[in-house]
Write a protein that holds these residues in place. Structure first.
Motif, PDB file in Angstrom:
ATOM      1  N   ILE A 328       0.805  -1.139   0.068  1.00 36.53           N
ATOM      2  CA  ILE A 328       0.029   0.037   0.212  1.00 36.53           C
ATOM      3  C   ILE A 328       1.038   1.249   0.117  1.00 36.53           C
ATOM      4  CG2 ILE A 328      -1.754   1.157   1.297  1.00 36.53           C
ATOM      5  CD1 ILE A 328      -2.333  -1.450   2.754  1.00 36.53           C
ATOM      6  N   THR A 329       0.680   2.135  -1.233  1.00 39.96           N
ATOM      7  CA  THR A 329       1.496   3.332  -0.927  1.00 39.96           C
ATOM      8  C   THR A 329       0.583   4.647  -1.081  1.00 39.96           C
ATOM      9  OG1 THR A 329       2.990   1.974  -2.416  1.00 39.96           O
ATOM     10  CG2 THR A 329       3.254   4.457  -2.405  1.00 39.96           C
ATOM     11  N   ASP A 330       1.006   5.443  -0.298  1.00 40.58           N
ATOM     12  CA  ASP A 330       0.327   6.869  -0.429  1.00 40.58           C
ATOM     13  C   ASP A 330       0.821   7.658  -1.654  1.00 40.58           C
ATOM     14  OD1 ASP A 330      -1.221   9.153  -0.061  1.00 40.58           O
ATOM     15  OD2 ASP A 330      -0.341   9.647   2.086  1.00 40.58           O
ATOM     16  N   VAL A 331       0.000   7.911  -2.503  1.00 36.01           N
ATOM     17  CA  VAL A 331       0.162   8.627  -3.821  1.00 36.01           C
ATOM     18  C   VAL A 331      -0.583   9.521  -3.852  1.00 36.01           C
ATOM     19  CG1 VAL A 331       0.746   6.446  -5.197  1.00 36.01           C
ATOM     20  CG2 VAL A 331      -1.498   7.380  -5.044  1.00 36.01           C
ATOM     21  N   THR A 332      -1.041  10.409  -2.792  1.00 32.20           N
ATOM     22  CA  THR A 332      -1.783  11.532  -2.765  1.00 32.20           C
ATOM     23  C   THR A 332      -0.963  12.627  -3.451  1.00 32.20           C
ATOM     24  OG1 THR A 332      -2.719  10.895  -0.720  1.00 32.20           O
ATOM     25  CG2 THR A 332      -3.078  13.115  -1.226  1.00 32.20           C
ATOM     26  N   ALA A 333       0.373  12.808  -3.067  1.00 32.12           N
ATOM     27  CA  ALA A 333       1.295  14.096  -3.543  1.00 32.12           C
ATOM     28  C   ALA A 333       1.213  13.805  -4.994  1.00 32.12           C
ATOM     29  CB  ALA A 333       2.629  14.217  -2.812  1.00 32.12           C
ATOM     30  N   GLU A 334       1.737  12.607  -5.353  1.00 36.36           N
ATOM     31  CA  GLU A 334       1.663  12.326  -6.945  1.00 36.36           C
ATOM     32  C   GLU A 334       0.592  12.698  -7.987  1.00 36.36           C
ATOM     33  OE1 GLU A 334       2.570  10.560  -4.466  1.00 36.36           O
ATOM     34  OE2 GLU A 334       4.580   9.992  -4.913  1.00 36.36           O
ATOM     35  N   ARG A 335      -0.668  12.427  -7.100  1.00 35.06           N
ATOM     36  CA  ARG A 335      -1.966  12.629  -7.941  1.00 35.06           C
ATOM     37  C   ARG A 335      -2.148  14.165  -8.021  1.00 35.06           C
ATOM     38  NH1 ARG A 335      -0.693   8.754  -9.556  1.00 35.06           N
ATOM     39  NH2 ARG A 335      -1.278   6.625  -9.340  1.00 35.06           N
ATOM     40  N   GLU A 336      -1.721  14.725  -6.944  1.00 37.71           N
ATOM     41  CA  GLU A 336      -2.248  16.185  -6.931  1.00 37.71           C
ATOM     42  C   GLU A 336      -1.216  17.003  -7.789  1.00 37.71           C
ATOM     43  OE1 GLU A 336      -1.632  17.589  -2.760  1.00 37.71           O
ATOM     44  OE2 GLU A 336      -3.461  16.857  -2.182  1.00 37.71           O
ATOM     45  N   ALA A 337      -0.039  16.381  -7.857  1.00 36.68           N
ATOM     46  CA  ALA A 337       0.907  16.858  -8.861  1.00 36.68           C
ATOM     47  C   ALA A 337       0.611  16.506 -10.170  1.00 36.68           C
ATOM     48  CB  ALA A 337       2.271  16.312  -8.661  1.00 36.68           C
ATOM     49  N   ALA A 338      -0.036  15.423 -10.728  1.00 35.72           N
ATOM     50  CA  ALA A 338      -0.478  15.145 -11.854  1.00 35.72           C
ATOM     51  C   ALA A 338      -1.565  15.928 -12.279  1.00 35.72           C
ATOM     52  CB  ALA A 338      -0.772  13.724 -12.036  1.00 35.72           C
ATOM     53  N   GLN A 339      -2.428  16.266 -11.151  1.00 39.52           N
ATOM     54  CA  GLN A 339      -3.517  17.332 -11.719  1.00 39.52           C
ATOM     55  C   GLN A 339      -3.192  18.530 -12.074  1.00 39.52           C
ATOM     56  OE1 GLN A 339      -6.627  16.329 -11.920  1.00 39.52           O
ATOM     57  NE2 GLN A 339      -7.444  18.236 -12.495  1.00 39.52           N
TER      58      GLN A 339
END
Length: 738
Positions: A328-339
């Protein structure tokens, strides 16, 4: 045997001998008439006695030999028995179990330690016991500890199968935790030596060390899991939790009492609160079915959202023992950056679109300006030629009327100057037409002798004035070209050769070059140095600075280059200082040439490039030319990677990790590798790619190098039509591979 009995008395023996002598004398005197039978009997008796004596001697010798053989055999038996006793004593001293089977797999001998641990079969170990019987007895011994899934018959079958191998060594577990190592060795005569070694102590040490390593490994795995920035859960083949780290509970918001050894996977999934939503990849039910699948599990990856903001990426993979692992990986920052990147990309695309429209407007304006220039030059040339022609007539009339030699010389110079101006205007008009987009070619079948014959008559006068020999090697070939422009090309090459040749000859001929006819113009002029061979095709460039302006301003070869480029006729040059020069033009032979250029080859956009999505690496050290080519290619929907040198190109591709679809490489890149050298470096790392070499160098050597490497050669200035053909071919090759 003797004729008389030795036991008789001497008197009796003498009597017998006398009778025998008398009988012999009578036989001699009277022949065999009276005593023939008696004498025959006597002869036979004598012969038999001789034979009996010989046989008796032979039997005596044979008996002596038999006595000797019996003595030697007895000695050999004693030695064999002694050797057997020594061998038995020797193998008895061996600390391992020892048994010898002959080539027929029959037991010959063994020591007391052989099968000592199998007490229930020692009574059956006797010389003459077959190997298969020995294996069968061992397989049914109550001292043999067989695995749960193995029967005695199966074990015996596997043991006999192993016996067929050349080298055999394996461990056997006994009752009470003991182990035997069994090994087999082949003898020279095909027999087998079986050794049994007690390895109980070694096995116990190995197991203790293995358990110690397992404990240490478990602690290391636990410490590693706790230090990971990801949540990790490990489940066995029954879906029970066997390992996890603290990050798992933090990311999934599961209390510690829920994460316990033996916890059921399905129960953990059901206990996830309603804030957890499966957003991408698998659903909650799909993940549960994947975990419960009895088949080998394929890796899965999906995302869930917990709460309004947190995005978790979950990766699942099956393990060899039937269990599975979940990361399980927290990808919140990556998804916000991708957005944010997506939003920024939209803004950039809008800006690029606006810039593209601006560039298209600028390009249209430049094309309109170029068209206006061409129209102006054409109109101005037409308006200037008429008064120049009238002036030439007035000068000629005035020269006819005057008789003054000095005035006639001045008028002749004026007429020459007007002729030169007229030729310059004609050349400018030709260049303007060749640079414009509205030029149409009349491509048809042309006989070369129709081009050569009028030029022979026109140029013979100029050659005769300079004392040169002008030769034409006539040809019957038919070619595909525009007759007027082909004639102008050959005419300019001939005029240039005559103009710069002071002595010798000028020769025109044709050679077959595959599917092309190569028109060659040779001269014995001063030759052109290699460093000047590119400059001679520039406008108003003349190498002979002492030449008069009346001999031209250096536009002839510029016209030849432009006409050949627009017609698709490759132009070549060979020259050596002090020996002369040769200009070559390749023209397709009629009936075997490719489709000819029809009209306006630079105005049309190449078909198919907009859908191909090509990525082109452009390496050009001239910033203005690089920018111009980039703008044109981007207008064709081709993505361009720009670099100014070989080093910059290699570094750019290494950073982007992209393999381009085609290469446009300038040959002369300044210090460092040439364009061909850069192509070899790229080919070594990326394989063969469609490549075009761009250069102002039109030497045959460079063209031959490109041909040998299967590279396209594009001379400068770049022809838009030929560049489009190269990229279209690259796009077609990409589609075939895709």
């Amino acid at each position: 045997m003797s004729l008389i009995n030795p036991s008789d008395s001497l008197e009796r023996q003498n009597e017998k001998l006398l009778r025998i002598a008398e009988a012999l004398m009578n036989r001699v005197e009277y022949g065999a008439e009276n005593s023939g039978d008696a004498y025959a009997q006597f002869e036979r008796a004598a012969l038999l006695e001789k034979r009996v004596r010989e046989r008796t001697l032979e039997l005596e010798r044979t008996l002596d030999l038999l006595h000797q053989s019996n003595a030697q055999l007895a000695e050999a038996n004693r030695e064999t028995e002694a050797a057997r006793r020594n061998l038995a004593d020797a193998i008895e001293t061996v600390s391992e179990g020892f048994a010898l089977f002959d080539s027929d797999d029959v037991l010959v001998m063994c020591n007391s330690r052989f099968c000592r641990d199998f007490r229930d079969m020692t009574q059956h170990l006797r010389p003459g016991m077959p190997f298969a019987s020995y294996v069968a007895k061992v397989s049914r011994s109550r001292y043999l500890a067989l695995p749960e899934d193995l029967t005695p018959d199966t074990w015996a079958e596997r043991r006999n199968r192993r016996h067929q191998d050349r080298h055999v060594m394996f461990n056997v577990q006994l009752s009470q935790g003991r182990w035997l190592q069994v090994s087999e060795h082949r003898t020279a005569n095909g027999g087998t030596v079986v050794l049994q070694t007690d390895v109980t102590d070694l096995m116990r040490l190995e197991r203790a060390e293995r358990d110690r390593l397992k404990d240490k490994q478990a602690r290391m795995v636990r410490a590693t899991l706790d230090h990971l920035n990801q949540g990790v859960c490990i489940f066995d083949d029954h879906g029970r939790l066997v390992g996890w780290n603290q990050k798992t509970g933090d990311l999934l918001s599961l209390p510690a009492r829920r994460l316990q050894i033996g916890a059921d996977f399905a129960g953990l999934i059901d206990r996830l609160d309603d804030e957890v939503q499966f957003t991408r990849g698998l659903t909650r039910e799909g993940f549960r079915l994947w975990a419960a699948s009895p088949q080998p599990r394929q890796p899965v990856s999906f995302e869930i959202r917990r709460g309004p903001q947190m995005v978790l990426q979950i990766f699942g993979r099956g393990m060899p023992d039937g269990g599975f692992l979940m990361a399980i990986t927290d990808v919140t920052a990556e998804r916000e950056a991708a957005q944010k990147l997506a939003e920024l990309n939209e803004v950039l695309e809008q800006r690029v679109m606006e810039r593209t429209l601006e560039l298209e407007d600028a390009l249209s304006a430049a094309e309109r300006a170029n068209a206006s220039k061409s129209r102006f030059v054409a109109a101005a040339s037409h308006d200037l030629l008429q008064p120049l022609s009238a002036a030439k007539l007035y000068v000629s009339s005035l020269a006819d009327r005057t008789q003054n030699g000095a005035d006639q010389a001045v008028l002749h110079k004026a007429e020459s100057a007007l002729t030169s101006a007229e030729q310059i205007i004609d050349a400018l008009l030709d260049i303007s037409k060749l640079d414009g987009d509205g030029l149409h070619f009349d491509i048809r079948t042309v006989a070369l002798h129709e081009i050569f014959r009028p030029l022979r008559d026109e140029m013979a006068v100029l050659a005769e004035r300079k004392g040169l020999q002008l030769g034409f090697v006539d040809s019957g070939l038919m070619v595909q070209s525009d007759a007027s422009y082909l004639r102008r090309i050959v005419q300019n090459l001939l005029a240039n050769a005559i103009r710069y040749t002071d002595a010798g000859r000028v020769l025109v001929g044709v050679r077959r070059n595959g599917a092309s006819a190569r028109i060659e113009v040779w001269d014995t002029g001063p030759g052109i140095a290699e460093e000047d061979q590119n400059a001679i095709f520039e406008e108003f460039r003349r190498l002979d600075t002492k030449a008069s302006r009346n001999e031209g301003l250096g536009l002839g070869l510029a016209i030849v280059e432009r006409a050949c480029a627009r017609l698709g006729h490759p132009l070549g040059l060979w020259s050596e200082v002090g020996r002369g020069s040769c200009f070559m033009v390749n023209v397709p032979i009629a009936g075997r040439a490719s489709a000819a250029v029809t009209q306006n080859p630079r105005s049309a956009r190449p078909v198919g490039l907009s859908q191909a999505g090509l990525i082109v690496l452009l390496v050009e050290n001239d910033p203005q030319l690089s920018r111009a080519v980039t703008v044109m290619l981007e207008s064709w929907d081709v993505s361009v990677l720009q670099a100014a040198s070989a080093e910059e190109a290699l570094a750019l591709l290494a950073d982007l990790q992209i393999v381009p679809d085609a290469l446009l490489l300038d040959y002369q890149l300044g210090p460092g590798p040439t364009g061909i050298g850069l192509y070899h470096s790229l080919k070594e790392h990326m394989g063969a790619l469609p490549c075009a070499i761009i250069s102002v160098d039109r030497s045959p050597e460079l063209r031959q190098d490109c041909k040998a490497l299967d590279l396209t050669f594009l001379p400068k200035p770049l022809d838009r039509h030929r560049l489009g053909q190269f990229l279209t071919a690259a796009a077609d090759a990409l589609c075939r591979m895709g």
